[in-house]
Every structure is written in C-alpha cells, then in structure tokens.
Design a protein around this motif. Structure first.
Motif, mmCIF file in Angstrom:
data_model
loop_
_atom_site.group_PDB
_atom_site.id
_atom_site.type_symbol
_atom_site.label_atom_id
_atom_site.label_comp_id
_atom_site.label_asym_id
_atom_site.label_seq_id
_atom_site.Cartn_x
_atom_site.Cartn_y
_atom_site.Cartn_z
ATOM 1 N N CYS A 182 0.820 -0.709 0.358
ATOM 2 C CA CYS A 182 0.119 -0.034 -0.220
ATOM 3 C C CYS A 182 0.655 1.318 -0.460
ATOM 4 O O CYS A 182 2.077 1.648 0.879
ATOM 5 N N LEU A 183 0.362 2.446 -0.769
ATOM 6 C CA LEU A 183 1.301 3.837 -1.102
ATOM 7 C C LEU A 183 0.741 4.646 -0.625
ATOM 8 O O LEU A 183 -0.879 4.185 -1.091
ATOM 9 N N VAL A 184 0.633 5.822 0.553
ATOM 10 C CA VAL A 184 0.123 6.631 0.512
ATOM 11 C C VAL A 184 1.525 8.056 0.112
ATOM 12 O O VAL A 184 2.091 8.985 0.274
ATOM 13 N N ALA B 88 -3.363 11.197 -1.534
ATOM 14 C CA ALA B 88 -3.560 9.976 -2.507
ATOM 15 C C ALA B 88 -3.244 8.718 -2.699
ATOM 16 O O ALA B 88 -1.915 8.712 -1.490
ATOM 17 N N ALA B 89 -4.103 7.553 -2.776
ATOM 18 C CA ALA B 89 -3.191 6.545 -2.122
ATOM 19 C C ALA B 89 -3.521 5.112 -3.138
ATOM 20 O O ALA B 89 -4.554 5.715 -4.008
ATOM 21 N N THR B 90 -2.488 3.736 -2.985
ATOM 22 C CA THR B 90 -3.623 2.848 -4.005
ATOM 23 C C THR B 90 -2.769 1.814 -3.588
ATOM 24 O O THR B 90 -1.759 1.924 -2.478
ATOM 25 N N THR B 91 -3.164 0.359 -3.705
ATOM 26 C CA THR B 91 -2.157 -0.586 -3.376
ATOM 27 C C THR B 91 -2.038 -1.410 -4.592
ATOM 28 O O THR B 91 -2.857 -1.263 -5.884
ATOM 29 N N PRO C 115 -7.226 -0.798 -5.790
ATOM 30 C CA PRO C 115 -7.703 0.753 -6.197
ATOM 31 C C PRO C 115 -6.690 1.489 -5.481
ATOM 32 O O PRO C 115 -5.072 1.300 -4.782
ATOM 33 N N LEU C 116 -7.563 2.366 -6.432
ATOM 34 C CA LEU C 116 -6.110 3.932 -6.717
ATOM 35 C C LEU C 116 -7.482 4.974 -6.255
ATOM 36 O O LEU C 116 -8.696 4.591 -6.767
ATOM 37 N N GLY C 117 -6.991 6.039 -5.452
ATOM 38 C CA GLY C 117 -7.669 7.636 -5.175
ATOM 39 C C GLY C 117 -7.414 8.745 -4.907
ATOM 40 O O GLY C 117 -5.925 8.296 -3.835
ATOM 41 N N GLY D 207 -3.679 12.303 -8.716
ATOM 42 C CA GLY D 207 -3.462 11.313 -9.392
ATOM 43 C C GLY D 207 -2.393 10.552 -9.872
ATOM 44 O O GLY D 207 -2.238 9.327 -10.520
ATOM 45 N N LYS D 208 -2.674 11.128 -10.833
ATOM 46 C CA LYS D 208 -0.785 11.120 -11.610
ATOM 47 C C LYS D 208 0.264 10.380 -10.928
ATOM 48 O O LYS D 208 0.981 9.741 -11.699
ATOM 49 N N ALA D 209 0.706 10.923 -10.138
ATOM 50 C CA ALA D 209 1.952 11.133 -9.056
ATOM 51 C C ALA D 209 1.978 9.520 -8.635
ATOM 52 O O ALA D 209 2.690 8.873 -8.564
ATOM 53 N N ILE D 210 0.872 9.571 -8.630
ATOM 54 C CA ILE D 210 0.797 8.396 -7.113
ATOM 55 C C ILE D 210 0.438 6.905 -8.318
ATOM 56 O O ILE D 210 0.910 5.889 -8.052
ATOM 57 N N ALA D 211 -0.035 7.201 -8.923
ATOM 58 C CA ALA D 211 -0.018 6.012 -10.444
ATOM 59 C C ALA D 211 1.179 5.857 -11.219
ATOM 60 O O ALA D 211 1.740 4.410 -11.424
ATOM 61 N N VAL D 212 2.077 6.705 -11.099
ATOM 62 C CA VAL D 212 3.416 6.573 -11.994
ATOM 63 C C VAL D 212 4.236 5.882 -10.699
ATOM 64 O O VAL D 212 5.143 5.128 -10.329
#
Length: 295
Positions: free
Chosen positions: A201-203, A213-216, A230-232, A243-248
């Motif tokens: 998991c990333l924050v 932002a966060a995602t797993t 998910p990503l949110g 959103g772009k930054a956490i996806a990268v």
C-alpha cells in the motif's frame, strides 16, 4: 456447495479458507504478458479485508481431476468476475459447464434476474453466453504500462504503508470512495492475507504533509503483470495531479517488486480515470465488455 457433472467431468465448488492459497497460486500462475485482463490475485487480496472465511465463501472454482481450471469471485448477487487457465480459453467442456453454472441460479453462482459476468477474454465461454440469454454490456479499457525501463520519480512524496501509516491509508480511501467503510481493522485483515505477501500500500503526501492519494499494488510474481487496485485521491485534494503522481509511483513500486508491467482496467465512460492513467504512462488496449443477462 459442490455440483458434479459426469458428462463433462467438471467440478464446481465453493472453497473453504484452507483452499485459498491454492486458488491464489493458480491466479498468479495464469498471469503472463500479452494475456487478456481477468480476475487477478490482487482482486482476491483486496477482498481479504473481510477475513479468509468470507473471502472463500465469495469464490467459486471449476476443477477437473483435482486441477483448478477456472476461478470466479462473486461480487454481490449480480456480478461474478472470472479467470481461467490460459490454455482453456476454447475448451468446450469447461466453457459449457461454466456457462451453465453462471446462467442457472440454482448452481449458486449468480442470483436470478439482473446479472453480470466479467469474462474479458475471447473464446468459447463468451460465445456460448452470447448464443444464449446474455448480451454485451458497457465497455472497459484495459491499460498497461511497460516496466522494462526505470520509472521516473513522480514528484510526490510517497510512503509504503506500515502500521504507523494505516490511518492515513484509510482516511484517503474513505474520502476518495463515497460510502466506503474501509477501516484500520480491515486493512490489517487484508495485510494478513496470502496475496498481500506480494503487495504494497502506498500513500502520497503533498508539501504540507497532508495524505492526498493512495493505492495498493499487487504483484503476481517476478516477470508477470502487476495490478493497481484500488487507486484514489482524497476528495479535498483533487484536481492537483495527485492521481497521476500516485499512479506513476505505483508503477515504480511494481517494477521494484519485479513486475513486468503495471495494469489497470477503467470504465470507458470514466474519462477522468482513463486520462489520469494515460498521463501516467499507461497505454490503452482494445476495449473489452462484460456480459449481462437479457431481461
């Protein structure tokens, strides 16, 4: 529940908690570059937040002679998400058994009435459904980022979630997804699951130190496609490129974990999500469609 069809020798089962490791292992084994999107071990991993018993109760397996050939995850009474072994896409017996099982409510996969099947590969199973009482549903766009080259830093401070950052992970998720009841307790249950051994998991934090932002991210093993799910972005911090930054950052984390690519699937109608992933280097693939039962 177990249903056995002597003619086709395919066994439909609802597994127990002791069977989960085998199922997760099969889903990881089936992933490879160039394969169509389908149920991923990470999808089961995110469901694990409800505990292993409830996770097992939501799964269905199709087996022949003790070998798992197909896996379904029942996501509510009207949706089942499916995966099958790559070499089985045109196996007539498996296709007919699975088509029968998802169509007939007494089989214990889907309820009567409105129902949807997520089976994003081509092959005999989809043909049989469309020859019967099923039609194409709304389109989805699989998106893939190749990870053969290093991922440039996203510019956002991103931290891997451990026990000290669970509250931030939960707060972002609940603010990003209206009505979510995700909690610290659920995160710990998810993190205790077998799939999370290959996950992070990333924050992401802005310059003021706010969790924005966060995602797993879920790996299927070295050299295999990973998944973002998910990503949110926190509702108070949208519109700033987080959103772009956490996806990268997610792509970078998967590369560190040995994944060959990062994958995600977005609704074609969700142009914001599609645009965000494109800006993060994810390339759209040909659209795919669920199937829905004809009224």
């Amino acid at each position: 529940m177990t249903v056995f069809d002597l003619r086709m020798s395919i066994l439909l089962s609802t597994p127990g908690a002791d069977d989960l490791d085998e199922i997760v292992g099969a889903l990881m084994e089936w992933r490879h570059e160039g394969a169509p999107m389908q149920l991923h071990a990470g999808d089961v991993g995110f469901l694990w937040q409800f505990g292993p018993e409830r996770t097992a109760a939501a799964l269905r397996t199709w087996s022949r002679e003790g070998r798992i050939l197909g896996v379904g995850m029942v996501d509510g009474p009207d949706l089942v998400r499916l995966a099958i072994a790559p070499e089985m896409h045109n196996d007539e017996d498996l296709a007919r058994q699975m088509a029968d099982d998802v169509t007939r409510p007494e089989r214990g996969v889907l309820s009567a009435g409105k129902a949807h099947v997520e089976a994003l590969w081509g092959g005999r199973f989809r043909e049989l459904l469309q020859e019967g009482s099923w039609e194409l549903d709304e389109p989805w766009i699989p998106m893939v980022r190749d990870l053969s080259e290093p991922v440039v830093d996203s510019g956002l401070r991103v931290e891997v979630v451990g026990p000290d950052r669970v509250d931030d992970r939960v707060a972002v998720h609940r603010a990003a997804f209206t009505g979510s009841k995700f909690s610290a307790e659920r995160w710990h249950a998810m993190a205790a699951g077998t799939p999370y051994a290959n996950a992070r998991c990333l924050v992401g934090y802005n310059g003021q130190g706010d969790a924005v932002a966060a995602t797993t991210v879920w790996s299927a093993g070295p050299g295999k496609p990973g998944l973002l799910e998910p990503l949110g972005v926190h509702s108070d911090h949208q519109g700033h490129g987080y959103g772009k930054a956490i996806a990268v950052a997610a792509a970078g984390a998967l590369r560190e974990m040995g994944a060959s690519s990062a994958t995600v699937c977005a609704e074609a109608s969700n142009t914001g999500a599609v645009g965000t992933y494109r800006s993060a280097g994810f390339q759209p693939q040909p659209e795919v469609r669920d199937l829905r039962r004809i009224d």
